[in-house]
Design a protein around this motif. Structure first.
Motif, mmCIF file in Angstrom:
data_model
loop_
_atom_site.group_PDB
_atom_site.id
_atom_site.type_symbol
_atom_site.label_atom_id
_atom_site.label_comp_id
_atom_site.label_asym_id
_atom_site.label_seq_id
_atom_site.Cartn_x
_atom_site.Cartn_y
_atom_site.Cartn_z
ATOM 1 N N TYR A 1 -13.613 7.938 16.532
ATOM 2 C CA TYR A 1 -14.378 7.401 15.496
ATOM 3 C C TYR A 1 -14.517 8.530 14.179
ATOM 4 C CZ TYR A 1 -18.893 6.506 13.548
ATOM 5 O OH TYR A 1 -20.039 6.182 12.617
ATOM 6 N N LEU A 2 -14.707 9.708 14.652
ATOM 7 C CA LEU A 2 -14.863 11.061 13.794
ATOM 8 C C LEU A 2 -13.934 11.037 12.515
ATOM 9 C CD1 LEU A 2 -16.110 13.880 15.746
ATOM 10 C CD2 LEU A 2 -17.351 12.529 14.115
ATOM 11 N N LEU A 3 -12.505 10.692 13.319
ATOM 12 C CA LEU A 3 -11.008 10.654 12.376
ATOM 13 C C LEU A 3 -11.332 9.594 11.528
ATOM 14 C CD1 LEU A 3 -8.736 12.091 15.086
ATOM 15 C CD2 LEU A 3 -9.374 13.295 13.112
ATOM 16 N N HIS A 4 -11.666 8.506 11.741
ATOM 17 C CA HIS A 4 -11.639 7.410 11.092
ATOM 18 C C HIS A 4 -12.761 7.510 9.869
ATOM 19 C CE1 HIS A 4 -9.882 4.659 14.115
ATOM 20 N NE2 HIS A 4 -9.390 4.083 13.262
ATOM 21 N N GLN A 5 -13.746 8.222 10.149
ATOM 22 C CA GLN A 5 -14.629 8.414 9.230
ATOM 23 C C GLN A 5 -14.354 9.559 8.206
ATOM 24 O OE1 GLN A 5 -17.737 6.688 8.972
ATOM 25 N NE2 GLN A 5 -16.796 5.587 10.302
ATOM 26 N N LEU A 6 -13.426 10.470 8.609
ATOM 27 C CA LEU A 6 -13.014 11.486 7.943
ATOM 28 C C LEU A 6 -12.158 10.988 6.662
ATOM 29 C CD1 LEU A 6 -12.276 14.832 10.089
ATOM 30 C CD2 LEU A 6 -14.058 14.490 8.494
ATOM 31 N N PHE A 7 -11.329 10.393 7.104
ATOM 32 C CA PHE A 7 -10.272 9.716 6.073
ATOM 33 C C PHE A 7 -10.620 8.215 5.773
ATOM 34 C CE2 PHE A 7 -8.157 13.150 8.801
ATOM 35 C CZ PHE A 7 -7.773 13.684 7.889
ATOM 36 N N ASN A 8 -11.637 7.568 6.027
ATOM 37 C CA ASN A 8 -12.130 6.224 5.856
ATOM 38 C C ASN A 8 -10.986 5.302 6.030
ATOM 39 O OD1 ASN A 8 -13.470 4.277 4.587
ATOM 40 N ND2 ASN A 8 -12.379 4.375 2.411
ATOM 41 N N VAL A 34 -0.880 8.935 11.005
ATOM 42 C CA VAL A 34 -0.255 9.827 12.125
ATOM 43 C C VAL A 34 -1.044 11.205 12.172
ATOM 44 C CG1 VAL A 34 1.757 11.189 13.217
ATOM 45 C CG2 VAL A 34 2.227 8.696 12.208
ATOM 46 N N ILE A 35 -1.377 11.846 13.349
ATOM 47 C CA ILE A 35 -2.081 13.102 13.283
ATOM 48 C C ILE A 35 -1.145 13.767 14.337
ATOM 49 C CG2 ILE A 35 -3.991 14.653 13.616
ATOM 50 C CD1 ILE A 35 -5.763 12.600 12.344
ATOM 51 N N VAL A 49 0.497 15.994 9.625
ATOM 52 C CA VAL A 49 1.523 16.892 10.460
ATOM 53 C C VAL A 49 1.555 18.233 10.386
ATOM 54 C CG1 VAL A 49 3.662 16.700 11.407
ATOM 55 C CG2 VAL A 49 2.911 14.784 10.695
ATOM 56 N N ASP A 50 1.348 19.361 11.072
ATOM 57 C CA ASP A 50 1.475 20.513 11.302
ATOM 58 C C ASP A 50 2.386 20.932 12.182
ATOM 59 O OD1 ASP A 50 1.313 23.350 11.042
ATOM 60 O OD2 ASP A 50 -0.874 23.211 11.444
ATOM 61 N N GLU A 51 3.572 21.356 11.636
ATOM 62 C CA GLU A 51 4.847 21.595 12.673
ATOM 63 C C GLU A 51 4.550 23.115 13.482
ATOM 64 O OE1 GLU A 51 8.630 20.974 11.200
ATOM 65 O OE2 GLU A 51 7.837 18.991 10.119
ATOM 66 N N THR A 52 3.637 23.878 12.854
ATOM 67 C CA THR A 52 3.335 25.139 13.425
ATOM 68 C C THR A 52 2.361 24.928 14.413
ATOM 69 O OG1 THR A 52 1.508 25.780 11.920
ATOM 70 C CG2 THR A 52 3.855 26.063 10.958
ATOM 71 N N ALA A 53 1.484 24.072 14.771
ATOM 72 C CA ALA A 53 0.666 23.804 15.627
ATOM 73 C C ALA A 53 1.312 23.490 17.034
ATOM 74 C CB ALA A 53 -0.384 22.753 15.426
ATOM 75 N N VAL A 54 0.699 24.223 18.107
ATOM 76 C CA VAL A 54 1.375 24.120 19.368
ATOM 77 C C VAL A 54 0.864 22.746 20.086
ATOM 78 C CG1 VAL A 54 2.033 26.465 19.765
ATOM 79 C CG2 VAL A 54 -0.404 25.734 20.441
ATOM 80 N N GLY A 62 -8.447 21.800 13.134
ATOM 81 C CA GLY A 62 -8.323 22.290 11.914
ATOM 82 C C GLY A 62 -8.769 21.488 11.041
ATOM 83 N N LEU A 63 -8.816 19.786 11.037
ATOM 84 C CA LEU A 63 -9.441 19.000 10.414
ATOM 85 C C LEU A 63 -10.830 19.096 10.258
ATOM 86 C CD1 LEU A 63 -7.040 15.971 10.932
ATOM 87 C CD2 LEU A 63 -7.057 17.272 8.853
ATOM 88 N N PHE A 64 -11.375 19.105 11.597
ATOM 89 C CA PHE A 64 -12.735 19.232 11.851
ATOM 90 C C PHE A 64 -13.539 20.553 11.003
ATOM 91 C CE2 PHE A 64 -13.081 16.802 16.279
ATOM 92 C CZ PHE A 64 -12.756 15.633 15.417
ATOM 93 N N LYS A 65 -12.609 21.486 11.022
ATOM 94 C CA LYS A 65 -13.244 22.693 10.406
ATOM 95 C C LYS A 65 -13.262 22.532 8.955
ATOM 96 C CE LYS A 65 -12.565 27.779 10.512
ATOM 97 N NZ LYS A 65 -11.626 28.966 10.991
ATOM 98 N N LYS A 66 -12.084 21.807 8.418
ATOM 99 C CA LYS A 66 -11.744 21.630 6.864
ATOM 100 C C LYS A 66 -12.801 20.793 6.397
ATOM 101 C CE LYS A 66 -8.215 19.919 3.516
ATOM 102 N NZ LYS A 66 -7.142 19.582 3.543
ATOM 103 N N TYR A 67 -13.218 19.684 7.158
ATOM 104 C CA TYR A 67 -14.340 18.869 6.580
ATOM 105 C C TYR A 67 -15.698 19.115 7.094
ATOM 106 C CZ TYR A 67 -10.465 16.383 4.612
ATOM 107 O OH TYR A 67 -9.374 15.949 3.894
#
Length: 237
Positions: A1-8, A34-35, A49-54, A62-67
């Motif tokens: 739900y939060l991701l849907h709200q973040l990116f509309n 895709v996330i 997509v962040d290929e450096t993330a494990v 990171g998205l929650f922090k950014k927004y």
């Protein structure tokens, strides 16, 4: 739900930690987003997509922090579950992962031992039998001084591969025959990039594959199983 709200993205299907080539056909026709943290297998699907993330939950955090999304205790707990699960019990974790884990545990007063209790799952009999069957059938190969084991099972191939890696193999290749296709699971210790090999070989035999450097999979036509395994072993040599 939060991701849907973040990116509309109310009208989109969000794929978390899911390669587009692995989703059911009925979803492939949907409007996707895709996330992920895997090397993308499709350039046509929008997303983050962040290929450096494990772990994908590392990307989500990171998205929650950014927004500036305010985390709750339940969200923090869910992120930690994902960090542990997607790194094979923190075996593939990086310094940043441990930093995030420490911050979440400290901020929300969570106990790591309790978290482990929450996600512990007793393996059922069929899965334990699959692991034992894979061990019984395995072939051991010495390739460049590394121990490579090959086996096959009817199911629970991911679990079997992980257990065989834990027994001392450097690389594990497990095949499992499914209706109309064969699934190949690869596991490897650090120093090998199986995902690169799997992606290339899968495309050569008309299948699809990808994943992490040390944990990946491919789905290929059943009649191409021997050819694909031969190409994987040749690539390792």
């Amino acid at each position: 739900y939060l991701l849907h709200q973040l990116f509309n993205l109310q009208q989109k299907v969000i794929l978390l930690d899911t390669q587009p080539n692995a989703i059911p056909e009925f979803l492939q026709k949907k409007d996707l987003f895709v996330i992920d943290h895997h090397v993308p297998t499709s350039k046509n699907i929008p997303g983050v997509v962040d290929e450096t993330a494990v772990a994908t939950t590392e990307v989500v955090h990171g998205l929650f922090k950014k927004y500036k999304v305010k985390l709750t205790k339940d969200i923090a707990r869910a992120i930690i579950y994902g960090l542990i699960s997607d790194t094979a019990g923190l075996r593939f974790a990086k310094a940043k992962t441990f930093g995030l884990l420490f911050d979440l545990l400290s901020e929300f007063g969570l106990e790591y031992t309790k978290i482990l209790e929450d996600i512990y799952e007793e393996k059922d009999k069929s899965e334990r039998l699959a692991v034992l069957t894979a061990a019984k059938r395995l072939e051991i190969k010495d390739i460049g001084g590394k121990i490579v084991v090959v086996s096959y099972v009817g199911g629970s191939e991911s679990s079997a591969a992980g257990k065989l890696l834990g027994l001392g193999a450097d690389i594990v290749l497990i095949t499992s025959r499914k209706p109309q296709e064969t699934r190949v699971i690869g596991r490897a210790r650090s120093g090998f990039n199986l995902a690169e090999i799997f992606t290339r070989v899968a495309s050569q035999v008309g299948g699809s594959g990808g994943g992490h450097a040390g944990a990946c999979a491919m789905n290929i036509p059943a009649e191409k199983e021997k050819e694909a395994m031969s190409k994987i072993l040749q690539a390792l040599r």
